[in-house]
Design a protein around this motif. Structure first.
Motif, PDB file in Angstrom:
ATOM      1  N   UNK A  36       1.324  -1.429   0.201  1.00 20.77           N
ATOM      2  CA  UNK A  36      -0.310   0.340  -0.073  1.00 20.77           C
ATOM      3  C   UNK A  36       0.649   1.536  -0.235  1.00 20.77           C
ATOM      4  N   UNK A  37       0.912   2.065  -1.612  1.00 22.95           N
ATOM      5  CA  UNK A  37       1.843   3.046  -1.041  1.00 22.95           C
ATOM      6  C   UNK A  37       0.416   4.566  -1.361  1.00 22.95           C
ATOM      7  N   UNK A  38       0.919   5.371   0.025  1.00 26.20           N
ATOM      8  CA  UNK A  38       0.249   6.838   0.685  1.00 26.20           C
ATOM      9  C   UNK A  38       1.502   7.945  -0.060  1.00 26.20           C
ATOM     10  N   UNK A  39      -0.104   8.229  -0.517  1.00 21.91           N
ATOM     11  CA  UNK A  39       1.379  10.037  -1.055  1.00 21.91           C
ATOM     12  C   UNK A  39       2.372  10.248  -1.090  1.00 21.91           C
ATOM     13  N   UNK A  40       2.679   9.517  -1.362  1.00 21.08           N
ATOM     14  CA  UNK A  40       4.231   8.966  -1.821  1.00 21.08           C
ATOM     15  C   UNK A  40       5.161  10.164  -2.858  1.00 21.08           C
ATOM     16  N   UNK A  41       5.991  11.239  -2.237  1.00 18.35           N
ATOM     17  CA  UNK A  41       6.369  12.173  -3.182  1.00 18.35           C
ATOM     18  C   UNK A  41       8.135  11.925  -2.538  1.00 18.35           C
ATOM     19  N   UNK A  42       8.503  11.836  -3.917  1.00 18.20           N
ATOM     20  CA  UNK A  42      10.184  11.956  -3.444  1.00 18.20           C
ATOM     21  C   UNK A  42      10.619  13.142  -4.002  1.00 18.20           C
ATOM     22  N   UNK A  55       2.806  12.916  -4.436  1.00 19.43           N
ATOM     23  CA  UNK A  55       1.157  12.376  -4.013  1.00 19.43           C
ATOM     24  C   UNK A  55       1.145  10.618  -4.535  1.00 19.43           C
ATOM     25  N   UNK A  56       2.323  10.257  -4.849  1.00 22.29           N
ATOM     26  CA  UNK A  56       1.135   8.634  -5.304  1.00 22.29           C
ATOM     27  C   UNK A  56       0.863   7.660  -4.201  1.00 22.29           C
ATOM     28  N   UNK A  57      -0.908   7.622  -5.053  1.00 22.90           N
ATOM     29  CA  UNK A  57      -0.938   6.157  -3.881  1.00 22.90           C
ATOM     30  C   UNK A  57      -1.520   5.231  -5.018  1.00 22.90           C
ATOM     31  N   UNK A  58      -1.542   3.974  -4.249  1.00 23.04           N
ATOM     32  CA  UNK A  58      -2.135   2.260  -5.231  1.00 23.04           C
ATOM     33  C   UNK A  58      -1.383   1.503  -4.523  1.00 23.04           C
ATOM     34  N   UNK A  59      -1.887   0.530  -4.422  1.00 24.54           N
ATOM     35  CA  UNK A  59      -2.329  -0.887  -3.795  1.00 24.54           C
ATOM     36  C   UNK A  59      -2.155  -1.855  -4.597  1.00 24.54           C
ATOM     37  N   UNK A  67      11.767   5.488 -10.092  1.00 26.73           N
ATOM     38  CA  UNK A  67      11.487   5.746  -8.415  1.00 26.73           C
ATOM     39  C   UNK A  67      10.336   4.955  -7.505  1.00 26.73           C
ATOM     40  N   UNK A  68      10.130   5.196  -7.940  1.00 30.89           N
ATOM     41  CA  UNK A  68       8.469   3.587  -6.732  1.00 30.89           C
ATOM     42  C   UNK A  68       9.389   2.991  -6.520  1.00 30.89           C
ATOM     43  N   UNK A  69      10.255   2.084  -7.830  1.00 28.62           N
ATOM     44  CA  UNK A  69      10.477   0.496  -7.433  1.00 28.62           C
ATOM     45  C   UNK A  69      12.154   0.740  -6.505  1.00 28.62           C
ATOM     46  N   UNK A  70      12.157   2.017  -7.558  1.00 29.79           N
ATOM     47  CA  UNK A  70      13.294   2.170  -6.498  1.00 29.79           C
ATOM     48  C   UNK A  70      13.672   1.820  -4.595  1.00 29.79           C
ATOM     49  N   UNK A 100      13.893   0.084  -1.392  1.00 32.68           N
ATOM     50  CA  UNK A 100      15.073   0.171   0.183  1.00 32.68           C
ATOM     51  C   UNK A 100      16.748   0.629  -1.117  1.00 32.68           C
ATOM     52  N   UNK A 101      16.277   1.118  -2.166  1.00 35.13           N
ATOM     53  CA  UNK A 101      17.492   2.316  -2.822  1.00 35.13           C
ATOM     54  C   UNK A 101      17.155   3.753  -2.276  1.00 35.13           C
ATOM     55  N   UNK A 102      15.870   4.700  -2.403  1.00 31.42           N
ATOM     56  CA  UNK A 102      16.312   5.196  -2.495  1.00 31.42           C
ATOM     57  C   UNK A 102      15.160   5.494  -1.156  1.00 31.42           C
ATOM     58  N   UNK A 103      15.185   7.106  -0.737  1.00 34.15           N
ATOM     59  CA  UNK A 103      14.228   7.023   0.690  1.00 34.15           C
ATOM     60  C   UNK A 103      12.861   8.455   0.119  1.00 34.15           C
ATOM     61  N   UNK A 104      11.615   7.982   0.886  1.00 32.77           N
ATOM     62  CA  UNK A 104      10.971   8.697   0.378  1.00 32.77           C
ATOM     63  C   UNK A 104      10.907  10.537   1.364  1.00 32.77           C
ATOM     64  N   UNK A 105      10.410  10.844   0.205  1.00 30.23           N
ATOM     65  CA  UNK A 105      10.787  12.344   0.807  1.00 30.23           C
ATOM     66  C   UNK A 105       9.221  12.906   2.024  1.00 30.23           C
TER      67      UNK A 105
END
Lengths: 304, 266
Positions: free
Chosen positions: A7-13, A23-27, A46-49, A53-58
């Protein structure tokens, strides 16, 4: 009923001033095959990274197998495998040696697993040939072998059929289907080869400019990529007004240089043609067509 | 973490650069000794451990191993950075600390402990063949050899830090050699122009200070002149060697880890 394993909620990088994800959200449901679709730079990798664990969300939240903390996410990753961007390979080692190194770091006790996965991806006869001398397709297969090594429950694959010949594409597609059907492995696949995705995926996520443009099940996308009436007239502007006024048609698009696409009242093609003619608009072209996945993709990703 | 160590060890075993470094370090001392003794059997019989110390050969052997330590340390930390091996370890669920620490352990085992063992082989071989010799005190020399572990550890940690920050073994080796050369020049300038000995300050040739006796005296024994080398150790030397090396090792590895932990990987 399948549960959501991601579950991805409001992900920003954000990278400096640039937002790679906004602000990506999907499951993702367990047992599904999800196609992640978008042009280059859309945010797929970026989502896959972030998942890997290769990148950290903002900001925002990533939940995998119910975990949001670092320890839980790492445990979730031990159940998953990833192939992101260029597949992993140490150039001076052979396929077997590369997988042996991976086997050691993953703590897989069974050495025979290496032979099994090499056979699965048709690389069992490479012997001592080093990866430096592999073709792109062979490197891709090695990356897939690495992804299969730990018998994952969930695979995240970035353009997995890139570089494969048509035979190879069919083989890998069949493999993915088999893994999904027989072992209930969940797959997330990003690809530009939309025709391939349409043969495989149960769910679709469209992304562009770091934003989700739409999420669809297979059935929903089939309905969206539905038939339409293609009309081209000597006065498309007047035709558009007449469609609304006379036929109460609202679901249509005016495509520059192509005419008008009408997405409703598919059985009234004759009446529409007659109405236009009676009102002084000459239909030059009128036919029933279907939206291809490519067309739908272009429409989705071009929307702001 | 053990899995990471096993994987890194596997990679180091398969790396040509590492193998060549180890073979070179193994062969170098015997090659030099053979040259000095003109490949003469009588000459070789006179090579005792004291001779190795007094002639500064032992210092040379350990000094030569600098290059090997640089190569191996950078390989242990950096060789998996440029081809995404480290990425796949992170994506397999290993915590970044374990990915980093596993490499540090491998780097220390291969780049310090193994090198120390290799460097000690000439001492062992010539001690067994020709004895220790009267010119040096065995206990002192052995302690000095063991103390070399600490500056080697510091050297290893420094180069692992560089390789980690630069993300590549090759870049780490190049930068490491550049730093080594620059410091060597600075030390020469300080010594020649300002009459300042900065060996221990910069630490890279702390090993030479440990293994090359600074003082000696001539005695007549059985009518023959014999040079006795002062290999005594004082507590100040021991504390400084251990303390500074450990402090800087921790500092270098901490800096490297802080960057490694926080950085997005590509």
């Amino acid at each position: 009923m399948s549960e959501n394993i991601v579950e991805i909620s409001n992900l920003t990088k954000q990278y400096g001033k640039q937002k790679a994800l906004d602000g990506v959200s999907f499951s993702i449901k367990e047992g599904s095959i999800v196609g992640l679709i978008g042009p280059n730079g859309a945010g797929k990798t970026t989502i896959m990274k972030i998942m890997g664990g290769l990148a950290f969300p903002t900001s925002g939240e990533l939940k995998m197998y119910g975990a949001t903390d670092e320890k839980g996410l790492n445990h979730a990753r031990s159940r998953m495998s990833f192939m992101i961007e260029t597949p992993y390979a140490k150039e001076k080692l052979s396929a077997k040696e590369n997988l042996e190194k991976q086997r050691l770091q993953k703590g897989i006790p069974d050495k025979k697993r290496i032979e099994e996965v090499l056979k699965t991806v048709n690389l069992e006869n490479t012997g001592k040939k080093v990866v430096k001398n592999f073709s792109l397709g062979m490197r891709q297969r090695l990356g897939l072998a690495n992804a299969l090594l730990g018998k994952p429950e969930f695979m995240v694959l970035d353009e997995p059929i890139n570089g494969l010949d048509p035979e190879g594409i069919v083989e890998i597609r069949d493999l993915f289907r088999k893994l999904n059907k027989e072992e209930n492995i969940t797959l997330v696949i990003s690809s530009h080869i939309l025709s391939e995705l349409s043969l495989l995926c149960t769910d679709y996520v469209f992304i562009n400019h770091g934003r989700i443009k739409g999420t669809f099940t297979e059935q929903e996308l089939k309905a969206a990529c539905s038939e339409y009436i293609q009309i081209n007239t000597d006065n498309n502007e007047k035709a558009s007004s007449l469609l609304i006024e006379k036929c109460k048609i609202e679901k249509f698009d005016v495509i520059k240089d192509s005419g008008i696409r009408i997405y409703e009242k598919m059985d009234e093609i004759r009446d529409i043609s007659k109405m236009l003619y009676e009102n002084g608009v000459i239909p030059v072209e009128i036919a029933k067509n279907a939206v291809s996945l490519e067309d739908y993709y272009m429409k989705m990703v071009s929307e702001v | 973490m053990l899995n990471i160590v096993k994987s890194v060890n596997y990679g180091l075993r398969k790396d040509t650069g590492v193998i060549i470094s180890l073979v070179a370090m193994l062969g170098f001392p015997f090659f030099i000794i053979a040259l000095i003794s003109n490949m003469d059997a009588e000459g070789l019989k006179s090579v005792t451990v004291s001779f190795l110390v007094g002639s500064q050969l032992l210092g040379m052997v350990y000094g030569f191993s600098y290059l090997g330590i640089i190569i191996i340390s950078c390989k242990a930390m950096g060789m998996d950075g440029s081809d995404k091996t480290i990425n796949y370890e992170i994506m397999s669920g290993h915590r970044r600390f374990k990915v980093f620490a596993g490499r540090v352990i491998s780097g220390i085992v291969w780049g310090v402990i193994l090198v120390l063992i290799i460097d000690s082989l000439p001492v062992l071989v010539f001690c067994l063949a020709n004895g220790w010799g009267k010119e040096t005190e065995p206990f002192d020399v052995i302690i000095r050899m063991l103390l070399c572990f600490f500056p080697m550890l510091r050297l290893c940690a420094f180069h692992m830090m560089i390789a980690s920050l630069l993300g590549s073994a090759g870049k780490g080796i190049a930068a490491g050699l550049g730093v080594f050369t620059a410091l060597d020049i600075i030390e020469s300038i300080m010594a020649d122009n300002f009459n300042m000995q900065t060996d221990n300050m910069f630490g890279f040739i702390n090993i030479l200070s440990l293994l090359i006796p600074q003082n000696s005296r001539e005695f007549i024994v059985d009518g023959k002149p014999v040079t006795i080398f002062d290999t005594s150790i004082d507590s100040h030397m021991v504390l400084l060697t251990i303390g500074v090396s450990l402090l800087l090792t921790v500092l270098y590895l901490t800096v490297a880890f802080i960057v490694f932990k926080k950085k997005d990987r590509h």
